[in-house]
Each structure stands twice: as C-alpha cells, then as structure tokens.
Design a protein around this motif. Structure first.
Motif, PDB file in Angstrom:
ATOM      1  N   LYS A  81     -62.266 -37.588  24.688  1.00 12.38           N
ATOM      2  CA  LYS A  81     -62.723 -38.313  26.086  1.00 12.38           C
ATOM      3  C   LYS A  81     -64.206 -37.758  26.671  1.00 12.38           C
ATOM      4  CE  LYS A  81     -58.210 -38.368  28.516  1.00 12.38           C
ATOM      5  NZ  LYS A  81     -57.230 -37.413  28.963  1.00 12.38           N
ATOM      6  N   ASN A  82     -64.584 -36.576  26.326  1.00 18.23           N
ATOM      7  CA  ASN A  82     -66.033 -36.434  26.731  1.00 18.23           C
ATOM      8  C   ASN A  82     -66.849 -37.021  25.615  1.00 18.23           C
ATOM      9  OD1 ASN A  82     -64.773 -34.819  28.320  1.00 18.23           O
ATOM     10  ND2 ASN A  82     -64.892 -32.981  27.401  1.00 18.23           N
ATOM     11  N   LYS A  83     -66.528 -37.678  24.465  1.00 13.31           N
ATOM     12  CA  LYS A  83     -67.225 -37.844  23.448  1.00 13.31           C
ATOM     13  C   LYS A  83     -68.379 -36.899  22.805  1.00 13.31           C
ATOM     14  CE  LYS A  83     -67.319 -42.939  24.407  1.00 13.31           C
ATOM     15  NZ  LYS A  83     -66.445 -42.895  25.525  1.00 13.31           N
ATOM     16  N   TRP A  84     -67.901 -35.658  22.923  1.00 17.95           N
ATOM     17  CA  TRP A  84     -68.558 -34.704  22.452  1.00 17.95           C
ATOM     18  C   TRP A  84     -67.537 -33.445  22.142  1.00 17.95           C
ATOM     19  CZ3 TRP A  84     -69.791 -29.428  22.514  1.00 17.95           C
ATOM     20  CH2 TRP A  84     -71.165 -29.178  22.059  1.00 17.95           C
ATOM     21  N   GLY A  85     -67.754 -32.717  21.069  1.00 19.21           N
ATOM     22  CA  GLY A  85     -66.901 -31.622  20.671  1.00 19.21           C
ATOM     23  C   GLY A  85     -67.412 -30.683  19.299  1.00 19.21           C
ATOM     24  N   ARG A  86     -66.884 -29.602  19.419  1.00 21.31           N
ATOM     25  CA  ARG A  86     -67.183 -28.903  18.160  1.00 21.31           C
ATOM     26  C   ARG A  86     -65.976 -28.164  17.922  1.00 21.31           C
ATOM     27  NH1 ARG A  86     -71.643 -31.107  18.412  1.00 21.31           N
ATOM     28  NH2 ARG A  86     -73.674 -30.379  18.713  1.00 21.31           N
ATOM     29  N   VAL A  87     -65.694 -28.124  16.646  1.00 21.42           N
ATOM     30  CA  VAL A  87     -64.476 -27.404  16.121  1.00 21.42           C
ATOM     31  C   VAL A  87     -65.050 -26.626  15.051  1.00 21.42           C
ATOM     32  CG1 VAL A  87     -62.304 -27.460  14.778  1.00 21.42           C
ATOM     33  CG2 VAL A  87     -62.953 -29.307  16.566  1.00 21.42           C
ATOM     34  N   ILE A  88     -64.963 -25.190  15.361  1.00 19.18           N
ATOM     35  CA  ILE A  88     -65.631 -24.241  14.553  1.00 19.18           C
ATOM     36  C   ILE A  88     -64.333 -23.346  13.758  1.00 19.18           C
ATOM     37  CG2 ILE A  88     -67.287 -22.458  14.110  1.00 19.18           C
ATOM     38  CD1 ILE A  88     -68.730 -23.879  16.767  1.00 19.18           C
ATOM     39  N   THR A  89     -64.243 -23.390  12.620  1.00 17.89           N
ATOM     40  CA  THR A  89     -63.083 -22.668  12.148  1.00 17.89           C
ATOM     41  C   THR A  89     -63.431 -21.375  11.099  1.00 17.89           C
ATOM     42  OG1 THR A  89     -61.945 -24.803  12.057  1.00 17.89           O
ATOM     43  CG2 THR A  89     -60.894 -23.028  10.492  1.00 17.89           C
ATOM     44  N   ARG A 130     -70.783 -26.165  28.812  1.00 17.76           N
ATOM     45  CA  ARG A 130     -69.841 -26.173  27.939  1.00 17.76           C
ATOM     46  C   ARG A 130     -68.471 -25.228  28.283  1.00 17.76           C
ATOM     47  NH1 ARG A 130     -71.163 -31.111  26.175  1.00 17.76           N
ATOM     48  NH2 ARG A 130     -73.329 -30.991  25.092  1.00 17.76           N
ATOM     49  N   VAL A 131     -67.519 -25.721  27.706  1.00 24.34           N
ATOM     50  CA  VAL A 131     -66.279 -24.758  27.823  1.00 24.34           C
ATOM     51  C   VAL A 131     -65.443 -24.472  26.275  1.00 24.34           C
ATOM     52  CG1 VAL A 131     -63.799 -24.562  28.743  1.00 24.34           C
ATOM     53  CG2 VAL A 131     -65.802 -25.768  30.260  1.00 24.34           C
ATOM     54  N   ALA A 132     -65.499 -23.114  26.098  1.00 27.80           N
ATOM     55  CA  ALA A 132     -64.950 -22.924  24.808  1.00 27.80           C
ATOM     56  C   ALA A 132     -63.743 -22.217  24.812  1.00 27.80           C
ATOM     57  CB  ALA A 132     -66.059 -21.809  23.958  1.00 27.80           C
ATOM     58  N   ILE A 133     -62.707 -22.429  23.814  1.00 24.51           N
ATOM     59  CA  ILE A 133     -61.652 -21.675  23.577  1.00 24.51           C
ATOM     60  C   ILE A 133     -61.954 -20.776  22.209  1.00 24.51           C
ATOM     61  CG2 ILE A 133     -59.331 -21.833  22.790  1.00 24.51           C
ATOM     62  CD1 ILE A 133     -58.873 -24.445  24.451  1.00 24.51           C
ATOM     63  N   VAL A 134     -61.843 -19.695  22.348  1.00 24.16           N
ATOM     64  CA  VAL A 134     -61.550 -18.668  21.225  1.00 24.16           C
ATOM     65  C   VAL A 134     -60.296 -18.122  20.820  1.00 24.16           C
ATOM     66  CG1 VAL A 134     -63.179 -16.935  19.952  1.00 24.16           C
ATOM     67  CG2 VAL A 134     -64.303 -18.317  21.549  1.00 24.16           C
ATOM     68  N   THR A 135     -59.767 -18.486  19.904  1.00 24.26           N
ATOM     69  CA  THR A 135     -58.510 -17.844  19.683  1.00 24.26           C
ATOM     70  C   THR A 135     -58.613 -16.310  19.079  1.00 24.26           C
ATOM     71  OG1 THR A 135     -58.174 -18.766  17.393  1.00 24.26           O
ATOM     72  CG2 THR A 135     -57.337 -20.204  19.138  1.00 24.26           C
ATOM     73  N   GLY A 136     -57.583 -15.662  19.352  1.00 24.96           N
ATOM     74  CA  GLY A 136     -57.569 -14.286  18.844  1.00 24.96           C
ATOM     75  C   GLY A 136     -58.976 -13.452  19.244  1.00 24.96           C
ATOM     76  N   ALA A 137     -59.101 -13.422  20.480  1.00 26.29           N
ATOM     77  CA  ALA A 137     -60.610 -13.212  20.821  1.00 26.29           C
ATOM     78  C   ALA A 137     -60.557 -11.744  21.689  1.00 26.29           C
ATOM     79  CB  ALA A 137     -61.098 -14.150  21.845  1.00 26.29           C
ATOM     80  N   ARG A 151     -62.532 -28.962  31.480  1.00 30.17           N
ATOM     81  CA  ARG A 151     -62.633 -29.600  30.308  1.00 30.17           C
ATOM     82  C   ARG A 151     -62.581 -28.787  29.215  1.00 30.17           C
ATOM     83  NH1 ARG A 151     -68.109 -32.424  30.540  1.00 30.17           N
ATOM     84  NH2 ARG A 151     -68.304 -32.172  28.509  1.00 30.17           N
ATOM     85  N   VAL A 152     -62.532 -29.330  27.857  1.00 37.11           N
ATOM     86  CA  VAL A 152     -62.787 -28.219  26.693  1.00 37.11           C
ATOM     87  C   VAL A 152     -63.728 -29.015  25.756  1.00 37.11           C
ATOM     88  CG1 VAL A 152     -60.834 -29.215  25.548  1.00 37.11           C
ATOM     89  CG2 VAL A 152     -61.720 -27.056  24.714  1.00 37.11           C
ATOM     90  N   ASP A 153     -64.799 -28.236  25.463  1.00 44.76           N
ATOM     91  CA  ASP A 153     -65.797 -28.759  24.308  1.00 44.76           C
ATOM     92  C   ASP A 153     -65.813 -28.165  23.027  1.00 44.76           C
ATOM     93  OD1 ASP A 153     -67.277 -30.235  26.521  1.00 44.76           O
ATOM     94  OD2 ASP A 153     -67.369 -28.343  27.467  1.00 44.76           O
ATOM     95  N   ILE A 174     -67.611 -35.672  17.638  1.00 42.94           N
ATOM     96  CA  ILE A 174     -67.343 -34.215  17.475  1.00 42.94           C
ATOM     97  C   ILE A 174     -67.439 -33.872  16.028  1.00 42.94           C
ATOM     98  CG2 ILE A 174     -64.797 -32.925  17.135  1.00 42.94           C
ATOM     99  CD1 ILE A 174     -63.787 -35.296  19.223  1.00 42.94           C
ATOM    100  N   THR A 175     -68.165 -32.629  15.938  1.00 41.91           N
ATOM    101  CA  THR A 175     -68.408 -32.229  14.394  1.00 41.91           C
ATOM    102  C   THR A 175     -67.430 -31.176  14.069  1.00 41.91           C
ATOM    103  OG1 THR A 175     -69.811 -30.330  15.270  1.00 41.91           O
ATOM    104  CG2 THR A 175     -70.658 -32.576  14.825  1.00 41.91           C
ATOM    105  N   ALA A 176     -67.151 -30.844  13.023  1.00 45.15           N
ATOM    106  CA  ALA A 176     -66.036 -29.699  12.570  1.00 45.15           C
ATOM    107  C   ALA A 176     -66.876 -29.120  11.210  1.00 45.15           C
ATOM    108  CB  ALA A 176     -64.748 -30.565  12.162  1.00 45.15           C
ATOM    109  N   ASN A 177     -66.967 -27.783  11.381  1.00 42.93           N
ATOM    110  CA  ASN A 177     -67.622 -26.904  10.282  1.00 42.93           C
ATOM    111  C   ASN A 177     -66.705 -25.625  10.112  1.00 42.93           C
ATOM    112  OD1 ASN A 177     -70.180 -28.526   9.708  1.00 42.93           O
ATOM    113  ND2 ASN A 177     -70.349 -28.301  11.678  1.00 42.93           N
ATOM    114  N   ALA A 178     -66.631 -25.129   9.239  1.00 36.80           N
ATOM    115  CA  ALA A 178     -66.063 -23.938   8.702  1.00 36.80           C
ATOM    116  C   ALA A 178     -67.162 -22.832   8.573  1.00 36.80           C
ATOM    117  CB  ALA A 178     -65.095 -24.322   7.361  1.00 36.80           C
ATOM    118  N   ILE A 179     -66.747 -21.574   8.753  1.00 36.78           N
ATOM    119  CA  ILE A 179     -67.481 -20.477   8.417  1.00 36.78           C
ATOM    120  C   ILE A 179     -66.816 -19.334   7.531  1.00 36.78           C
ATOM    121  CG2 ILE A 179     -68.594 -18.394   9.383  1.00 36.78           C
ATOM    122  CD1 ILE A 179     -69.209 -19.878  11.929  1.00 36.78           C
ATOM    123  N   CYS A 180     -67.361 -19.027   6.720  1.00 39.55           N
ATOM    124  CA  CYS A 180     -66.530 -17.996   5.794  1.00 39.55           C
ATOM    125  C   CYS A 180     -67.406 -16.704   5.725  1.00 39.55           C
ATOM    126  CB  CYS A 180     -66.743 -18.392   4.237  1.00 39.55           C
ATOM    127  SG  CYS A 180     -65.715 -20.042   3.854  1.00 39.55           S
TER     128      CYS A 180
END
Ligand code: NAD
Length: 251
Positions: A133-141, A8-15, A85-87, A180-186
């Motif tokens: 395109k990959n039919k797979w993704g995770r957006v974690i906010t 898997r390939v991840a982008i983490v902003t402000g890391a 890629r980006v997952d 693609i799933t999308a979830n938020a963490i508080c």
C-alpha cells in the motif's frame, strides 16, 4: 549517504536480546519507530523499549510467537495501531536444536523449521500487503553463514537458514515492482547468548581459527548492516545475501 529512518516503522522479531536487540536499538537510533517483538521474556523486551525511549526513540514491545501464524495478525495490528504503518520487517528470531542428523528427533527438525523458516515465510507474507500500500518496504532476513556452508550437528538449522536465502530472493523478485526490497544477512560467529550457551571454550577457539579477522563479531555489527539495508541509501540493492562474518566465508 542517507541513513535517516525518521518516519519509518520497523518490526524486529526476537528483539528482546542478542542481535535482535542491537538491531532494534540501531534502527531506533536512526529514527525509526520500532516494534520490539518477543516471545516469552516480557521484562527483557520492556528493558529494550526503555533503553530506546531513554534516548528519545520510539518503541513498543509486542508479544508474538513467530512460529504461530495466528500471532502474526496480532503483531501487525499492534504495529499499525501504535505507529500507523509498517515499512521494515527484520526477520531475526531464530532457534537452534543441534544434533547429528542420525540422532536428530523429528521434533528437533520440526521446531527449527517452524520457527526459522515457516514462521518467517508466513510473517513476511502478512507484512507485505501493508508495505505494498505504501509502495515502499524493506524485508531484511537474518540467515546465517551456516546456511551457506552447512555444519555438522546443525542439519536442521542449516536447511532452514539456506531456505531463507532462496525465500528472500523470491520475495525480492515478486516485490521489485512494488518498491519493496528483500535481502538476507548471514552473520558469522557473533557474541550472543546463542553462541555462549552452545559452545565450549575449545569450540570457540577452533571457530576463531577460521575467521580472517580473528575475533567474534558483535551484535551491533549486524545491526549496522541492517540499518544500511533498511535505508534509502540501499534502494538499489535487492535479492542479495550479505555475509557479515569477519571474512569467514570469503574463500
Ligand atoms: P538469541 O538466542 O540470543 O536470540 C534469539 C531471540 O529470538 C531470543 O530473544 C528468542 O526469545 C527469540 N525467539 C526465538 N524463537 C522465537 C519465536 N518463535 N517467536 C519470537 N521470538 C523468538 O540469538 P542471536 O544470537 O541473537 O540470534 C539472532 C538471529 O541471528 C537468529 O536468527 C540466529 O539464527 C541468527 N544468527 C546468529 C549467529 C550468532 O553467532 N549468534 C550467527 C548466525 C546467525
């Protein structure tokens, strides 16, 4: 439980520090190749990359201001050029410009909404296409408990963080059929520069009184939740908001 993120390939902003750094390190330790996004602190980002590669992980530092949509393409291009890629997108970068609403300057409203909400929306939009395109993704906010409860002196931050929860649920609905799933963490009250710079000893003790587990959280405890939500083990979880806050918001 399958928490292996190999391939898997991840982008983490402000890391380059704080919670973002812990997330980047944890994703890399679970096998993901990680793009360590930073805005200004090149040396700090390089240190994170070094820490990851020293343990056998894959990482690349990429400068981009998440508040500036022009830099989103640069971030995406650098990611796909390096790792193909980006997952996983972890929307972590965030700022505070605290003030009571009656004293809040327009610039304090704009800066916080631009980075914490608008930037997240537009970066997510840019990253969704390659995920589709990959039919797979995770957006974690990374939202905040302040987005759930509000906070005197943080109306701008609370509005942005509450907005992220609705945004994340909307992405979850629009993208469910695409894998693609999308979830938020508080996060609750986490020990980082953000909290250390903003709070006096007295305020910290006052905040601790409201936490059933009676301590501040550690960045790694947010990172653990991110790794889980990024993994195949969380494939049936989407549109959710997970408070990692020592029980602060349970009542
Ligand atoms: P921090 O200030 O230590 O780190 C934030 C990082 O984001 C910094 O490296 C900063 O340079 C980066 N950043 C800011 N604006 C950016 C931009 N425009 N483009 C790219 N990078 C940018 O903060 P932290 O405590 O590690 O917080 C991380 C996230 O967690 C934030 O979204 C914050 O709102 C959220 N959060 C933190 C806490 C806490 O108690 N620390 C609680 C709830 C939520």
């Amino acid at each position: 439980m399958q928490l292996d993120l190999t391939g898997r390939v991840a982008i983490v902003t402000g890391a380059s520090r704080g919670i973002g750094r812990a997330i980047a390190e944890a994703l890399a330790a679970s096998g993901a190749a990680v793009v360590v996004n930073y805005r200004g602190s090149e040396a700090a980002a390089a240190e994170v990359v070094e820490a990851i590669t020293a343990k056998g992980g894959k990482a690349l530092a990429v400068q981009a201001d998440v508040a500036d949509p022009a830099s989103h393409e640069i971030l995406l291009k650098a990611t796909t050029e390096a790792f193909g890629r980006v997952d996983i997108l972890v929307n972590n970068a965030g700022i505070t410009r605290d003030n009571l609403l009656l004293r809040m300057k327009e610039s304090e409203v704009d800066d916080v909404l631009q980075t914490n909400l608008r930037g997240v929306m537009l970066l997510t939009k840019a990253v969704l296409r390659p995920m589709m395109k990959n039919k797979w993704g995770r957006v974690i906010t990374i939202s905040s408990v302040i987005g759930l409860t509000g906070n005197a002196g943080q109306a701008n931050y609370a509005a942005a963080k509450a907005g992220l929860i609705g945004f994340s649920k909307s992405v979850a609905q629009e993208m469910a059929s695409r894998g693609i799933t999308a979830n938020a963490i508080c996060p609750g009250f986490i020990e980082t520069d953000m909290t250390r710079n903003a709070m006096s000893e007295e305020l910290i003790n006052k905040a601790l009184d409201r936490i059933p587990l009676a301590r501040m959280g550690q960045p790694a405890e947010i990172a653990n939740a991110v790794v889980f939500l990024a993994s195949d083990a969380a494939g049936y979880i989407t549109g959710q908001t997970l408070a990692v806050d020592g029980g602060m918001t349970m009542y």
